[in-house]
Design a protein around this motif. Sequence first.
Motif, short mmCIF file in Angstrom:
data_model
loop_
_atom_site.label_atom_id
_atom_site.label_comp_id
_atom_site.label_asym_id
_atom_site.label_seq_id
_atom_site.Cartn_x
_atom_site.Cartn_y
_atom_site.Cartn_z
N MET A 1 0.79 -1.12 -0.14
CA MET A 1 0.24 -0.02 0.05
C MET A 1 1.06 1.16 -0.14
N LYS A 2 0.37 2.28 -0.49
CA LYS A 2 1.58 3.90 -1.09
C LYS A 2 0.96 4.13 0.02
N THR A 3 1.54 5.01 0.47
CA THR A 3 0.87 6.61 1.12
C THR A 3 2.67 7.20 1.37
N VAL A 20 3.46 1.09 3.52
CA VAL A 20 3.65 0.57 4.32
C VAL A 20 3.37 -0.64 4.33
N LYS A 21 4.05 -1.70 4.59
CA LYS A 21 3.82 -3.09 4.79
C LYS A 21 2.63 -3.64 5.57
N GLU A 22 2.02 -3.11 6.20
CA GLU A 22 0.63 -3.52 6.76
C GLU A 22 -0.22 -2.54 6.51
N PRO A 23 -1.31 -2.68 5.89
CA PRO A 23 -2.92 -1.97 6.64
C PRO A 23 -3.30 -1.53 7.60
#
Length: 52
Positions: A1-3, A20-23
Amino acid sequence: MKTFKEVKKDGNLYKQECWVKEPNWNDKQKEIRVNSNITLINEMKENLKKYQ
């Protein structure tokens, strides 16, 4: 997931892309419960008492 995260550099504020590795789920339980058959059986017995 990109942030995006904010990074300060030379007194200026920049937005930097990061992964982000874990949402981070909103419905994630914060308390950790011990899962076993005994606890499940006891909960089921308590629920059955309501209907008898």
